[in-house]
Design a protein around this motif. Sequence first.
Motif: not given
Length: 104
Positions: A2, A5, A36, A38-39, A41, A75, A81, A84, A91, A93
């Motif tokens: 992944t 963060y 999300c 970005t990630c 998920h 997110c 992540h 984090r 994550c 974002r």
Amino acid sequence: MTVPYREETPPGWPEAVERTWAVEQIAGGVRLSGDCPTCGHPTETRVVTVIMAPGARPDPRWTPPTGPEPVLVVCDCVQDHEGRPAGRTGCGRAAYLELLADQP
């Protein structure tokens, strides 16, 4: 693997959320949900409707909004992540979006 963060709003993140996330009315507000950008998920953000009780005394400096209020959409996925902080989810974002009611 992944993405790590990072608290940021990547370029295009808000637009991707606007295009791809579902918005549904729920008891007391709305729920925004999707993957999300970005990630990748699944995640959701719930926005509650704030109602002032009759007779309540607001802070005298408070004024009611005159237009759409920005809403922080984040997110909030449950996957790990790297980097984090403890007690956090997602994550990192996020972006402020304006929620507009459908026009009749």
